[in-house]
Design an enzyme around this catalytic site. Structure first.
Site, short mmCIF file in Angstrom:
data_model
loop_
_atom_site.label_atom_id
_atom_site.label_comp_id
_atom_site.label_asym_id
_atom_site.label_seq_id
_atom_site.Cartn_x
_atom_site.Cartn_y
_atom_site.Cartn_z
N ASP A 8 69.68 105.67 53.17
CA ASP A 8 69.46 104.50 52.32
C ASP A 8 70.70 103.60 52.44
O ASP A 8 71.75 104.04 52.90
CB ASP A 8 69.27 104.99 50.87
CG ASP A 8 69.32 103.87 49.87
OD1 ASP A 8 68.51 102.94 49.99
OD2 ASP A 8 70.17 103.93 48.96
N LYS A 193 59.45 105.48 52.05
CA LYS A 193 60.49 105.70 53.05
C LYS A 193 60.12 106.88 53.95
O LYS A 193 60.44 106.90 55.14
CB LYS A 193 61.84 105.91 52.37
CG LYS A 193 62.39 104.64 51.73
CD LYS A 193 63.81 104.80 51.22
CE LYS A 193 64.34 103.48 50.69
NZ LYS A 193 65.74 103.56 50.23
#
Length: 271
Positions: A8, A193
């Site tokens: 991230d 994700k």
């Protein structure tokens, strides 16, 4: 052994000041030198990710829009999932009538559209990401066939929390999740994700068990649950720390770099 690393960006790869620390940049270069790919995974648009990689001097694959758009290091599209046009039109009408306090952002591919470029929240995002918005009528973009990868709401935390619950219930065809207290991301329901990472793993011919991921917030949940090893940042909520296999120092303390040095780069050297 870890063969690929996913990270991230905000709250994880970057410092609280939204910068890449020299320590993190050095660890990343060491990782790439050992032929272990790094893929940045973010709710950001591509143009808000590339300034970071350019600052380090690296060219790597990215996963944008929380998994909706996966690009190779050369910028070639590996996967793209946009929102349904009719459902998006209905969503935009609801946002305009019932969530007037929220600032709505419309992201399609390499374009970021807003109603008011000068809006304070929009300009804060510009300062953080270096991406540049364009003023546009969202329904006109839809009618022109430019369907979005993501709708982003900027609002006070209380409104974001309420909107997350309400919109999730009213629009089951969308994935609605907070990426920060004041940011609410809306994508196609199939997008996370983890879905973006699955596309990238197939590209590299690797399995989830061979992957390591770093995250700090609720929209990292599916990613952290997918990969064989997962690391929550020290600044992550307790719920995120509990689902990860490991916890490292906060992003203000170079937690990502410290974990890579201790657990991956050292292990790789010994092996």
């Amino acid at each position: 052994m870890v063969k690929i690393v996913f990270s991230d960006i905000d709250g994880t790869f970057l410092t609280p000041e939204s910068k890449v620390s020299p320590v993190t940049a050095e660890a990343v270069k060491k990782l790439l030198a050992k032929d272990i790919p790094l893929v940045l995974v973010s709710a950001r648009m591509p143009e808000a990710i590339y300034p970071l990689t350019e600052a380090i001097g690296i060219t790597i694959p990215i996963i944008s829009y929380s998994g909706a758009l996966a690009l190779t290091a050369e910028g070639e599209e590996l996967g793209s999932v946009t929102m349904d046009g009719a459902d998006t039109a209905r969503l935009l009408d609801v946002l305009a009538s019932e969530y007037q306090e929220a600032v709505v952002n419309y992201y399609a591919g390499h374009h970021w559209y807003v109603k008011d470029v000068a809006n304070e929240r929009v300009q804060t995002e510009v300062r953080i990401t270096s991406a540049q918005p364009q003023a546009a009528d969202f329904h006109e973009r839809l009618e022109a066939g430019e369907v979005p990868h993501k709708i982003l709401l900027m609002a006070e935390p209380e409104l974001c929390e309420r909107a997350e619950a309400e919109l999730s219930a009213r629009f089951p065809m969308f994935h609605v999740v907070r990426s920060a207290a004041f940011l609410l991301e809306i994508m196609d329901a199939s997008v996370s994700k983890a879905s973006g990472i699955a596309v990238m793993l197939e590209h590299f011919g690797l399995t989830p068990e061979e992957a390591l991921s770093f995250g700090d917030n609720y929209n990292d949940t599916e990613m952290l649950e997918l990969t064989g090893r997962s690391v929550a940042m020290g600044n992550a909520p307790e719920a995120i720390k509990k689902l990860a296999t490991d916890v490292t120092a906060a992003n203000a303390e170079d937690g990502l770099a410290k974990f890579l040095e201790r657990e991956i780069l050292q292990e790789n050297s010994d092996g």
